[in-house]
Scaffold this active site. Structure first.
Site, PDB file in Angstrom:
ATOM      1  N   PHE A 174     -28.031  59.059 -10.218  1.00  0.00           N
ATOM      2  CA  PHE A 174     -28.278  59.468  -8.849  1.00  0.00           C
ATOM      3  C   PHE A 174     -28.590  58.214  -8.033  1.00  0.00           C
ATOM      4  CE2 PHE A 174     -30.670  60.667  -5.128  1.00  0.00           C
ATOM      5  CZ  PHE A 174     -29.887  61.677  -4.609  1.00  0.00           C
ATOM      6  N   ASP A 191     -30.842  49.643  -9.903  1.00  0.00           N
ATOM      7  CA  ASP A 191     -31.301  50.527  -8.836  1.00  0.00           C
ATOM      8  C   ASP A 191     -32.736  50.932  -9.171  1.00  0.00           C
ATOM      9  OD1 ASP A 191     -31.986  52.627  -7.181  1.00  0.00           O
ATOM     10  OD2 ASP A 191     -30.045  53.632  -7.296  1.00  0.00           O
ATOM     11  N   LYS A 214     -37.649  53.568  -0.971  1.00  0.00           N
ATOM     12  CA  LYS A 214     -38.764  54.504  -1.134  1.00  0.00           C
ATOM     13  C   LYS A 214     -40.124  53.841  -0.918  1.00  0.00           C
ATOM     14  CE  LYS A 214     -36.302  57.940  -3.909  1.00  0.00           C
ATOM     15  NZ  LYS A 214     -36.043  58.847  -2.792  1.00  0.00           N
TER      16      LYS A 214
END
Length: 401
Positions: A141, A226, A255
Site C-alpha cells: 500500500f 516507503d 504522516k
C-alpha cells in the site's frame, strides 16, 4: 436523531463514499484521547494511521504552528523562505542523507520517488528511454493515485480505474528469489514498505531487507524504503529499516512528519540521486511551505532526543507480550508487528475485523480493521501504560464476548 446521527447523515448525503468510517463523530482530542460531539471520550488506538505519533494537540507542535501562522504560511517555491533551508538540512541529517525534496501527502511523495527513480535510471544508469522498470511487492500500500494503484494487488483499489500505468513488476513480499529473478538491466528501483501496514502490519522474514539491500547494490538498482507509516519512531527506531541494520538509497516519508497538524511529506536521498532534477521538472505549490517546515522542524527536534523511539520500544514490548497471550485461546490466530504497532488476526467465528472494531468502539476504544479479519493497533507514542492496559482489557472483554 442524535447529534452524531445528524452529522453522519449529512456527511453521507454530501460527501463521496470513498471511506467507510466507524460511526463516531470526533469534536476534540488531546494526547491519546478523543471526545465526540456527544461528550463521550474514546481511547485512540490508531493515531491517524501513525500520523499522530506524538498525540493529539501536542503542545510543542501546536506552539510551533501558532508561531509560524503569525509570520508567513505560504510563499510557493517561486521564492525562498526562512524555514526551508533548516528543514531540508535537518531532515537530511536525521536520515543520514544529503538532499530533500518536500511534498505534502504520502501519495505525492511516492509519486515523486517513482519519478526520481526513472529520471535517475535514464540519466545516470543509462536505461533506454521509456524502458525503466520498478519492482514492488504484492499486498503493498503506497497510496491511491492512478500510477500507484497500477502496481497494487488490492482489487478494491484498482477496479474500474484503468487503464493502468506500465513500468512495474510485482513480486511476493519477503521473497528474495523472486526479486532476483525479476531484475533486468532496465530495473531502476525496488520500492518496498519495511513493514506492510495496510496489509495487516506484516513484518518481513529476518534477513529479507539486508538481502534486498545487497541485491540492489550489486545490480546498481535503487532501494526505496516507503517509511510513511513505519518511520519516525513508530517501531522503536527512527526508521523501521534500522532494525535490520539497513540504509536504503531513498526514504519516502509522510504522516508523522507533519505531527498530525499539517500534511508534510518528503523524499530524502543522496545528491547523486536527487541531483538529477532541473528547475521545472517537478514541484508543488504547497510543498515545503513555511508552516509545514516549522511543524516538521519541531518533529525532527523531538525525534532527535530518542525519547519517543524508547517509549515505542518499551510500550511496544508490553503491547506484544499482552497480545501474544491472546493467541491460542481460540479468538486470535496471529499477532504481528514491531514497536507500538500490531496487526491482530481474529479467528473465524469470532467476528470480522469490522465487527470487533465496532464492539471496541462501544467500549470507547478506537481501532480500524483491514483485509476482513484483521484489526490494527497503533496508539500515539505518548499513550500512558495505564491507558494502553485499559484499551487491551477492552479488547480482551470483546473477544471473550
Amino acid at each position: 436523531m442524535s447529534t452524531t446521527e445528524n452529522a453522519i447523515a449529512s456527511a453521507e448525503a454530501h460527501s463521496a463514499h470513498n471511506y467507510h468510517p466507524l460511526p463516531v463523530v470526533v469534536a476534540t482530542a488531546d494526547g491519546a484521547w478523543m471526545t465526540d460531539v456527544e461528550g463521550r471520550r474514546y481511547l485512540d488506538m490508531l493515531a491517524g494511521y501513525s500520523a499522530l505519533n506524538f498525540g493529539h494537540g501536542n503542545r510543542r507542535l501546536i506552539d510551533a504552528a501558532k508561531a509560524q501562522l503569525e509570520r508567513v504560511t505560504l510563499t510557493s517555491r517561486a521564492f525562498h523562505h526562512d524555514r526551508f533551508a533548516d528543514f531540508c538540512t535537518q531532515l537530511a541529517e536525521l536520515c543520514g542523507m544529503e538532499m530533500v525534496l518536500p511534498m505534502n501527502t504520502g501519495a505525492e511523495a511516492v509519486e515523486t520517488a517513482v519519478k526520481t527513480a526513472r529520471k535517475w535510471g535514464y540519466r545516470v544508469k543509462g536505461v533506454p528511454d521509456g524502458m525503466a522498470k520498478i519492482i514492488v511487492a504484492s499486498d503493498n500500500f503506497h497510496g491511491r493515485t492512478t500510477t500507484i494503484i497500477s502496481f497494487s494487488t488490492d482489487h478494491e483499489a484498482r477496479a474500474d480505474f484503468g487503464p493502468y500505468t506500465p513500468g512495474f513488476e510485482i513480486v511476493p513480499y519477503g521473497d528474495l528469489t523472486a526479486l532476483r529473478a525479476a531484475m533486468t538491466e532496465n530495473t531502476v528501483a525496488v520500492l518496498l514498505e519495511p513493514i506492510q501496514g495496510e496489509a495487516g502490519v506484516l513484518v518481513p522474514p529476518p534477513g529479507y531487507l539486508p538481502g534486498v539491500r545487497e541485491l540492489t547494490r550489486e545490480r546498481n538498482v535503487l532501494f526505496i524504503a516507503d517509511e510513511i507509516q513505519s518511520g519516525l519512531g513508530r517501531t522503536g527506531k527512527t526508521f523501521a529499516c534500522e532494525h535490520e541494520g539497513v540504509v536504503p538509497d531513498m526514504y519516502v516519508l509522510g504522516k508523522a512528519l507533519g505531527g498530525g497538524v499539517v500534511p508534510v511529506s518528503a523524499v530524502v536521498s543522496s545528491a547523486a540521486v536527487l541531483g538529477v532534477y532541473r528547475p521545472g521538472e517537478h514541484g508543488s505549490t504547497f510543498g515545503g511551505n513555511p508552516l509545514a517546515c516549522a511543524v516538521a522542524l519541531e518533529v525532527i527536534a523531538m525525534l532527535r532526543t530518542g525519547e519517543f523511539q524508547e517509549r515505542a520500544t518499551e510500550l511496544g514490548d508490553h503491547l506484544h507480550q499482552e497480545l501474544g497471550l491472546l493467541v491460542g485461546g481460540g479468538a486470535v490466530d496471529t499477532v504481528r508487528g514491531r514497536g507500538l504497532w500490531a496487526g491482530v488476526d481474529i479467528a473465524p467465528g469470532h467476528g470480522t475485523g469490522r465487527e470487533i472494531s465496532e464492539k471496541l468502539m462501544d467500549r470507547r476504544v478506537l481501532v480500524k480493521d483491514t483485509h476482513g479479519s484483521t484489526i490494527r493497533i497503533a496508539p500515539p507514542l505518548v499513550i500512558s501504560k495505564e491507558d494502553l492496559d485499559w484499551g487491551l482489557e477492552q479488547l480482551r472483554e470483546v473477544l471473550r464476548g
